[in-house]
Scaffold this active site. Structure first.
Site, mmCIF file in Angstrom:
data_model
loop_
_atom_site.group_PDB
_atom_site.id
_atom_site.type_symbol
_atom_site.label_atom_id
_atom_site.label_comp_id
_atom_site.label_asym_id
_atom_site.label_seq_id
_atom_site.Cartn_x
_atom_site.Cartn_y
_atom_site.Cartn_z
ATOM 1 C CE LYS A 168 -64.598 -3.412 -34.024
ATOM 2 N NZ LYS A 168 -63.975 -4.595 -34.653
ATOM 3 C CG ASP A 197 -60.469 -4.684 -34.676
ATOM 4 O OD1 ASP A 197 -59.743 -4.720 -35.690
ATOM 5 O OD2 ASP A 197 -61.445 -5.446 -34.512
ATOM 6 C CD GLU A 223 -59.187 -7.537 -33.199
ATOM 7 O OE1 GLU A 223 -59.087 -7.453 -31.951
ATOM 8 O OE2 GLU A 223 -60.239 -7.878 -33.764
ATOM 9 C CD GLU A 249 -61.783 -9.784 -37.154
ATOM 10 O OE1 GLU A 249 -61.418 -9.290 -36.079
ATOM 11 O OE2 GLU A 249 -62.829 -9.462 -37.727
ATOM 12 C CG ASP A 272 -64.338 -16.717 -36.477
ATOM 13 O OD1 ASP A 272 -64.946 -17.801 -36.639
ATOM 14 O OD2 ASP A 272 -64.904 -15.610 -36.477
ATOM 15 C CG HIS A 299 -63.474 -12.444 -34.913
ATOM 16 N ND1 HIS A 299 -64.303 -12.995 -35.864
ATOM 17 C CD2 HIS A 299 -63.816 -11.140 -34.823
ATOM 18 C CE1 HIS A 299 -65.098 -12.060 -36.351
ATOM 19 N NE2 HIS A 299 -64.840 -10.927 -35.738
#
Ligand code: MG
Length: 362
Positions: A168, A197, A223, A249, A272, A299
């Protein structure tokens, strides 16, 4: 005939398996909305959708009060017709998150029935491209973890033979993010995928600036750099950086994916199955992406996505975030860094009915 005789929904709260934080939110609990559809030939299909902590009761109400009554009496084998009938009954609330999740729970139950009736596993009935797919880990990359923990998590995944990890990003400065990513890259060496992400936390201008700081580390993708509705911003960013841009996502319609793909704003799609409204639209997004020569790395939801990634030729990765262990009797099989799609008829998730009942809240 396989007429739907009953269709029921209920809500289950599943505790999170570990602390999960990103630049925008924490994963509080998995609100899991189950749908069970029984047909007059004696089969019952189970579907589900989820939230990470809020809105589950709204999805439940949508199903109970509006969608499931539409399903009763229909032929469960005609899944496209059923999906369209449900969608058409929600015109005033589509496209939208609550409706998409409700559609997904119902659609997954129909697909479970379809697979049970055919005696086939989902991965084969949905396309049947290959049995196992590469797996990358997200559980060692949460934003609250310090640099040493990130490095340890990545090395642990690498030692297991997994081909990549996701970190992240979205620390107060881009330099801090870059230092964390560099530490992991130096530890794992060049032949290992690292994804980052940002969970929609940036503006296009800031993401372009930060992408430049991250470019030396050969990232597999960047992401959700921006809010999903900012297609133009993603288009600018994709043109400004060599790092592939991954989105999906937070997208709830096939048309939204089309717009990204048409504009070259996404190099990887992360559709997703819960948020897009089920397997029926998930496959459309995957095939649309294939037509654009773009891969699919969905996702979360590894327990169901393993079968969908295995179904399509452009499935590239499954994301390792185990979240159903408390309510299932079998774990995802992982062999040589690959997740193996379950081979039993149906969706392939071995639900533990007692554990589900114990967590039922509505
Ligand atoms: Mg993400």
């Amino acid at each position: 005939m396989a007429r739907v005789v009953t269709a029921e929904a209920y809500l289950v709260d599943i505790e999170v398996e570990t602390v999960r934080t990103d630049a925008m939110q924490s994963f509080l609990k998995q609100e899991t909305i189950f749908v069970e559809v029984a047909t007059d030939d004696g089969l019952t299909g189970t579907g589900y959708a989820y939230t990470i902590g809020t809105g589950g009761r709204a999805v439940l109400a949508m199903l109970r009060e509006h969608l499931l009554p539409v399903l009763v009496g229909r032929d469960a084998r005609e899944v496209e017709a059923a999906w369209r009938a449900l969608y058409d009954s929600t015109r005033a609330t589509s496209v939208g998150v609550i409706t998409a999740l409700a559609l997904a729970a119902a659609d997954l139950a129909l697909w479970d029935l379809r697979c049970l009736r055919a005696g086939e596993p989902l991965w084969r009935l949905a396309g049947g491209f290959r049995r196992s797919v590469p797996l990358y880990d997200t559980e060692g990359g949460w934003l609250h973890l310090d640099q040493d923990e990130l490095v340890a998590g990545a090395l642990e995944s690498q030692a297991k033979g997994w081909p990549g990890v996701k970190l992240k990003v979205g620390k107060p400065t881009g330099v801090e993010d870059a230092h964390r990513v560099r530490a992991v890259r130096e530890a794992v060496g060049p032949e290992f995928d690292i994804m980052v992400d940002a969970n929609q936390s940036m503006t296009a201008a800031e993401a372009i600036r930060r992408a430049a700081l991250l470019e030396p580390y050969d990232l597999a993708w960047f992401e959700e750099p921006l809010p999903a509705e900012d297609v133009a911003g993603h288009e600018r960013l994709a043109a400004a950086t060599p790092i592939p841009i991954a989105v999906g996502e937070s997208m709830y319609s096939v048309g939204h994916f089309r717009e990204y793909l048409q504009r070259g704003a996404a190099g990887i799609v992360q559709v997703d199955v819960s948020r897009i409204g089920g397997i029926t639209p998930w496959l459309k997004v995957a095939h649309l992406a294939e037509a654009f020569n773009v891969v699919v790395c969905p996702h979360f939801l590894m327990e169901i996505h393993v079968s969908l990634v295995a179904a399509v030729p452009n499935g590239r990765y499954v994301e390792h975030i185990p979240q159903l262990r408390a309510v299932t009797t079998e774990q995802l099989a992982i062999v040589d860094g690959h997740a193996v799609a379950p081979d039993r008829p149906g969706l392939g998730i071995a639900w533990d009915r007692d554990q589900i009942d114990a967590r039922r809240v509505a």
